[in-house]
Write a protein that holds these residues in place. Sequence first.
Motif, PDB file in Angstrom:
ATOM      1  N   PHE A  80     -51.908  60.984 -21.185  1.00  2.00           N
ATOM      2  CA  PHE A  80     -51.988  59.410 -20.945  1.00  2.00           C
ATOM      3  C   PHE A  80     -52.367  58.994 -22.273  1.00  2.00           C
ATOM      4  CE2 PHE A  80     -54.028  55.628 -19.141  1.00  2.00           C
ATOM      5  CZ  PHE A  80     -52.687  54.801 -19.210  1.00  2.00           C
ATOM      6  N   GLU A  83     -49.730  59.147 -24.756  1.00  2.00           N
ATOM      7  CA  GLU A  83     -48.659  58.200 -24.798  1.00  2.00           C
ATOM      8  C   GLU A  83     -48.992  56.798 -25.000  1.00  2.00           C
ATOM      9  OE1 GLU A  83     -47.140  58.158 -20.623  1.00  2.00           O
ATOM     10  OE2 GLU A  83     -45.562  56.998 -21.151  1.00  2.00           O
ATOM     11  N   ILE A  84     -50.405  56.438 -25.014  1.00  2.00           N
ATOM     12  CA  ILE A  84     -50.805  55.299 -25.490  1.00  2.00           C
ATOM     13  C   ILE A  84     -50.616  55.142 -26.822  1.00  2.00           C
ATOM     14  CG2 ILE A  84     -52.761  53.805 -25.656  1.00  2.00           C
ATOM     15  CD1 ILE A  84     -53.807  54.337 -22.951  1.00  2.00           C
ATOM     16  N   LYS A  87     -47.258  54.738 -28.604  1.00  2.00           N
ATOM     17  CA  LYS A  87     -46.785  53.280 -28.625  1.00  2.00           C
ATOM     18  C   LYS A  87     -47.480  52.473 -29.281  1.00  2.00           C
ATOM     19  CE  LYS A  87     -44.191  54.401 -24.167  1.00  2.00           C
ATOM     20  NZ  LYS A  87     -43.761  53.976 -22.920  1.00  2.00           N
ATOM     21  N   ALA A 110     -52.935  45.274 -30.009  1.00  2.00           N
ATOM     22  CA  ALA A 110     -53.089  45.962 -28.761  1.00  2.00           C
ATOM     23  C   ALA A 110     -54.446  46.628 -28.474  1.00  2.00           C
ATOM     24  CB  ALA A 110     -52.066  47.313 -28.909  1.00  2.00           C
ATOM     25  N   PHE A 112     -56.749  48.638 -25.585  1.00  2.00           N
ATOM     26  CA  PHE A 112     -56.738  49.666 -24.522  1.00  2.00           C
ATOM     27  C   PHE A 112     -58.192  49.822 -23.935  1.00  2.00           C
ATOM     28  CE2 PHE A 112     -52.253  49.981 -25.402  1.00  2.00           C
ATOM     29  CZ  PHE A 112     -51.563  50.163 -24.566  1.00  2.00           C
TER      30      PHE A 112
ATOM     31  N   ASP B 280     -43.615  47.277 -23.300  1.00  2.00           N
ATOM     32  CA  ASP B 280     -43.758  48.702 -22.853  1.00  2.00           C
ATOM     33  C   ASP B 280     -45.214  49.122 -23.018  1.00  2.00           C
ATOM     34  OD1 ASP B 280     -42.654  51.297 -23.134  1.00  2.00           O
ATOM     35  OD2 ASP B 280     -42.279  51.623 -25.148  1.00  2.00           O
ATOM     36  N   ARG B 281     -46.046  48.452 -23.982  1.00  2.00           N
ATOM     37  CA  ARG B 281     -47.501  49.020 -23.859  1.00  2.00           C
ATOM     38  C   ARG B 281     -47.992  48.479 -22.797  1.00  2.00           C
ATOM     39  NH1 ARG B 281     -46.812  48.429 -29.501  1.00  2.00           N
ATOM     40  NH2 ARG B 281     -47.074  46.229 -29.652  1.00  2.00           N
ATOM     41  N   LEU B 284     -47.887  50.595 -19.612  1.00  2.00           N
ATOM     42  CA  LEU B 284     -48.713  51.944 -19.388  1.00  2.00           C
ATOM     43  C   LEU B 284     -50.043  51.642 -18.285  1.00  2.00           C
ATOM     44  CD1 LEU B 284     -49.103  53.314 -22.977  1.00  2.00           C
ATOM     45  CD2 LEU B 284     -47.827  54.133 -21.181  1.00  2.00           C
ATOM     46  N   LEU B 285     -50.274  50.441 -18.243  1.00  2.00           N
ATOM     47  CA  LEU B 285     -51.362  50.405 -17.315  1.00  2.00           C
ATOM     48  C   LEU B 285     -50.957  49.054 -16.383  1.00  2.00           C
ATOM     49  CD1 LEU B 285     -53.910  50.647 -19.834  1.00  2.00           C
ATOM     50  CD2 LEU B 285     -54.260  51.602 -17.633  1.00  2.00           C
TER      51      LEU B 285
END
Lengths: 387, 387
Positions: A80, A83-84, A87, A110, A112, B280-281, B284-285
């Motif tokens: 995971f 993948e973050i 992207k 971005a 997260f 797309d990002r 992910l969540l």
Amino acid sequence: MEFKIKKSVLTKVLNNVQRGTASKTTTDILEGIKIDVYKDRLIFIGSDSNLTIQAKLETTNLEHGITVIETGSMVVKGRFFIEIIRKLPGEEVTIRTKDKVLVQIVSEQADFTINAYDPNNYPSMVELNEKFSLQIKGCLLKNMIEQTIVSVFKKESRPILTGVQFFLDDHQLKTVATDSHRLSQRIIPLDQVKVEGVAQGESISVVVPAKSLQEVTRIIEDEEDVHLVVDETKILFQIQDYAIYSRILEGIYPETSRLIPKNYQTKITVAAKDLEDGADRVALLANNEEQESVCLSISSEKVLFHSSQQQVGKMEEILQIKEFSGEDVAIHFNPIFLMDAVRTFKGVDISLYFNGSDKPFFMEEANPSNPIPHNFIQLITPIRTHS
Amino acid sequence: MEFKIKKSVLTKVLNNVQRGTASKTTTDILEGIKIDVYKDRLIFIGSDSNLTIQAKLETTNLEHGITVIETGSMVVKGRFFIEIIRKLPGEEVTIRTKDKVLVQIVSEQADFTINAYDPNNYPSMVELNEKFSLQIKGCLLKNMIEQTIVSVFKKESRPILTGVQFFLDDHQLKTVATDSHRLSQRIIPLDQVKVEGVAQGESISVVVPAKSLQEVTRIIEDEEDVHLVVDETKILFQIQDYAIYSRILEGIYPETSRLIPKNYQTKITVAAKDLEDGADRVALLANNEEQESVCLSISSEKVLFHSSQQQVGKMEEILQIKEFSGEDVAIHFNPIFLMDAVRTFKGVDISLYFNGSDKPFFMEEANPSNPIPHNFIQLITPIRTHS
């Protein structure tokens, strides 16, 4: 902890280390990647307890684009997290822990925040009690592995055969693999290896799981030396900034040298591509009653591949050869084994040596540059047919 | 029958036609490819009875390298035959029937003889009773299909929605698809279509299965015109040397034009790439409690993508916009739908129009070149959340 790093550098190291992580475990945390941040280096670890891949990135290497803001550790969910990162926009990523089990990843717009594992629960690294060590050029080690790994046993019923044997004595270093239907062997003289910790007259056998060796060949990039360090139960491959730890397979590896014939009754020489392409075609109609099987018929007149499959059809093809000597022979075998073996020669001309239709045949480079006899050999056992 | 043909030409035509064959049928022969050899042409047919792909190769076209030695027919096992052809050595293949159900394939040293189906058992070709026909540029038809096919229903529970509707009246040709959560619509004016057999004032609806249209877009290569010929139950796409016959879906296609809002309360304009990458990002969540869902919060201050998933983490990202007008809004939707829709715009700037958080929003080119209102529109229904 907190650090910045160039995205491309991070992606590469994560992809390599991730291959060491467990895919399905009872211990969830082994699906994670551990990142240890020190002032002078970052350490990435992926491990399934049999295999551990560890990477070190020096912060002083400007190409890594690393800035350490705060040292510490974290364990992220491998797939995971990758993948973050993959992207993310931008070239530089900032990664920081917000508490032990919460990690923030920021790159340009971005942002997260993801759950992580408590790094205190990550198993501590294996210690190695060095018994002996070898040093060898990366590309040479890669060849020795790739030329033999094709013959390892693919099932678990005989665990010792699922690895490649490294055999060392006063004269040579040898890699061998066999699934009992075929055998691959590569030998190099000791002037190409630096050995430490092995007494004169001593011979050593270490069997390394094929899965670990696949990761070793994947990570070897160049001519640089690889260090192999061995203790009672483990082997370490030190490849530049990567350390790959693997368990060693327990058990006695079968004695294989007696399997290699000393003489032959028939010899042909052929271009690798002709042999591989012919085998690929004849395999399309391989007889698959008991085992996949095709026939190669060799005579002074012609060399012919042929196969037939009831209800489907038949195929035959004349194989262009460069040399023939000895007796006529017709032999049945698994064409997949032949193709696997041919590919390890990487395109050079190949000589095939036969001892009748019911004895193993073997293949060597037609014009070997290495003075050691049988320094590189692929051996295949024929299939007995009832016809 | 017997003919010679250039291997590359044969491979290409077989790969195209093979996509029409049945993969699992009760009628085995429909897994085969039929080849009819005439003096002046070869005809290749693959069909699963719903879809038929037929290719014609003229023997007079020297690029095909065809020599017909004897006319006749054969039906070969599609996948297996293609695999043999692909692996053949040489540039020219000779194919001949040895009897009705035995086919020989020879190229240089390779010689295959394979079982085939009796061509007399192959179902005869569908006859078309032309009701009306259209003619349209290949690349334009391809666009109309690709811009709408993303919204077709992927399940079989509502068969009519698994196709794209072609709607024709005195003013326009329209393609529409909807899975009831999203809708795609493309309209072109009639000066870009040549229509025959349709009376003035008449409007026509034909729903073509998405699977058939995928093959149509795959085969369309260029600017050349495509002929569409329609009868009661079938449609033919004539594309150069290919004829694709497809059944038409039965049933009444839902009335969709009332679904498209006439007004809007909020408008933003954004670069396609920023929107796609952001979606797309944030995906992910995506919250996946009931349906995959993310949130877009729009205010005069900023436009923010955000999502969170319990036990996993959360994500937020500011979306760079080029234009904002109207009221603030926050809306939840499936990010996959947004990405699918964005990709159909092929990189141009996109305007998004909203009518509050519980009404569908739609997307259009920011600076449409086409004078027809809503000539190309993607509409997405929001997901109602309990939060």
